[in-house]
Design a protein around this motif. Structure first.
Motif, PDB file in Angstrom:
ATOM      1  N   ARG A   1       0.828  -1.212   0.000  1.00 19.46           N
ATOM      2  CA  ARG A   1       0.000   0.000   0.000  1.00 19.46           C
ATOM      3  C   ARG A   1       0.861   1.261   0.000  1.00 19.46           C
ATOM      4  NH1 ARG A   1      -4.957   0.153   4.062  1.00 19.46           N
ATOM      5  NH2 ARG A   1      -5.297   2.021   2.791  1.00 19.46           N
TER       6      ARG A   1
ATOM      7  N   SER B   1      -1.134   4.457  -0.915  1.00 18.96           N
ATOM      8  CA  SER B   1      -2.456   4.216  -0.313  1.00 18.96           C
ATOM      9  C   SER B   1      -2.319   4.258   1.202  1.00 18.96           C
ATOM     10  CB  SER B   1      -2.975   2.847  -0.763  1.00 18.96           C
ATOM     11  OG  SER B   1      -4.108   2.463  -0.015  1.00 18.96           O
TER      12      SER B   1
ATOM     13  N   THR C   1      -6.332  -3.135   3.920  1.00 18.96           N
ATOM     14  CA  THR C   1      -5.165  -3.955   4.287  1.00 18.96           C
ATOM     15  C   THR C   1      -5.566  -5.413   4.430  1.00 18.96           C
ATOM     16  OG1 THR C   1      -4.048  -2.109   5.393  1.00 18.96           O
ATOM     17  CG2 THR C   1      -3.375  -4.336   6.023  1.00 18.96           C
TER      18      THR C   1
ATOM     19  N   LYS D   1      -5.998  -7.039   1.081  1.00 21.75           N
ATOM     20  CA  LYS D   1      -4.708  -7.359   0.452  1.00 21.75           C
ATOM     21  C   LYS D   1      -4.104  -8.624   1.052  1.00 21.75           C
ATOM     22  CE  LYS D   1      -2.754  -3.275  -1.723  1.00 21.75           C
ATOM     23  NZ  LYS D   1      -2.672  -3.955  -3.036  1.00 21.75           N
TER      24      LYS D   1
END
Length: 354
Positions: free
Chosen positions: A123, A128, A298, A301
């Motif tokens: 990220r 991000s 998160t 992911k």
């Protein structure tokens, strides 16, 4: 490295455990900094940091922001940082001089931590970061401010107070009805008087006590001061829960990365008198409110990376996915529900964050 190293952990308990282990296993100078240590102890550690002395300072979020800690060459993070913003802030405490880039090292201690850390690093590469949400129209905060206004100004018109409150961004959209509902509740519990006819309010006898006993939105947790009977100083504090569960004369626990033996507990003054001791088994205290949330992006992911590992498209140091003895894994699109017939518990594995 000739300057201090910051070793960040996510919890006070984890920092105490690591500091105590490091003190046993190394000759390096090991210091500790977290919110349950006394101000004097924290300031001593901050002075060591500013002096530039080599060694390791094990710390929590207490050293993330707002402190001048001098030059730090390296930041180590133990375990998953849990949030993009936390990792960037913590690693960013290093190499504060011109033409230098922050330098950090992450040590993961479980498969989940490795997946989560990889998700956070990915990220960061994609710029991000977690959305910083403002809590709008917190009515308990509004109630507190209205009582504060009444203490300062006496009798106040609704129109005057409402205009002031609406100037604050979190209350920009509050309606007059919502505003008056808060005043009605305060009137019902005898903190304010609210006259609907005159559209005014003023303080009652309980206003002063209510205002000064509720200065913070952080829940109030009863704490016991820990007093070093040999060094004659307060070294930190322990939560009531730990004291209630484990606190009795003779108990040995870790604080400031050192071992202490409880001599006695003064319930009236909320103080635990201790003496230092060495070579005993460590009992690490626990404190309330230590978990750091993981956001949805998160967690998703993490699920994606689990899927990639399962299909051989991504390599990780841990082998947890390949060692699973069933085909379905909890990933970004799949929820796995696990139960044991002899056990009444059900475990739901979902990549939704906390």
């Amino acid at each position: 490295i000739n300057s201090p190293v910051l070793l960040f952990t996510n919890t006070r308990g984890e920092s105490e455990f690591l500091a105590s282990i490091l003190r046993e296993k190394t000759l390096m100078n090991i210091e500790l900094h977290h919110g349950s240590l006394s101000k004097q102890v924290r300031e001593e550690t901050e002075s060591i940091l500013r002096s530039g002395s080599s060694g390791i300072v094990v710390c929590t979020s207490s050293l993330e922001l707002g402190l001048d800690i001098g030059s730090v060459e390296l930041v180590i993070h133990y375990g998953s940082p849990r949030q993009v913003s936390k990792l960037m802030q913590r690693i960013g405490r290093s190499k504060h001089f011109r033409n230098s880039s922050a330098r950090g090292l992450i040590i993961t201690n479980s498969p989940d931590d490795e997946f989560e850390t990889k998700a956070i690093l990915d990220r960061i590469k994609n710029s991000s970061i977690e959305e910083q949400k403002i809590h709008n129209e917190s009515l308990d905060v509004l109630a507190h401010h209205l009582v504060g206004l009444s203490l300062q100004m006496g009798e106040i018109s609704i129109d005057f107070a409402y205009k002031i409150i609406k100037q604050a961004y979190p209350f920009r959209n509050i309606t007059l009805d919502e505003f008056c509902n808060v005043l009605e509740i305060l009137d019902q519990i005898y903190i304010l008087s609210f006259d609907k006819t005159k559209m005014k309010f003023w303080k009652k006898r309980n206003a002063f006590r209510y205002y000064f006993e509720n200065l913070s939105t952080i829940p109030d947790i009863l704490k016991f001061k820990v007093f070093d009977s040999v060094g004659k100083k307060i070294i930190g504090s322990l939560d009531q829960k730990f004291v209630g569960d484990k606190g009795k004369p003779g108990t040995i626990f870790v604080l400031r990365g050192m071992q202490w033996k409880i001599l006695n507990i003064d319930e009236k003054s909320l103080q635990i008198n201790v003496e230092p001791i060495n070579g005993q088994k460590n009992r690490v205290p626990y404190w309330e409110g230590e978990n750091i949330p993981v956001d949805y992006a998160t967690a998703q992911k993490v699920g994606l990376f689990r899927n990639l590992v399962k299909h051989g498209s991504l390599l990780m140091h841990n082998k947890i996915i390949s060692e699973l003895d069933f085909n379905i894994i909890p990933d970004e699109k799949t929820i796995v529900i696990e139960s044991i017939r002899t056990d009444r518990n059900v475990v739901i594995h979902a990549c939704f964050g906390t």
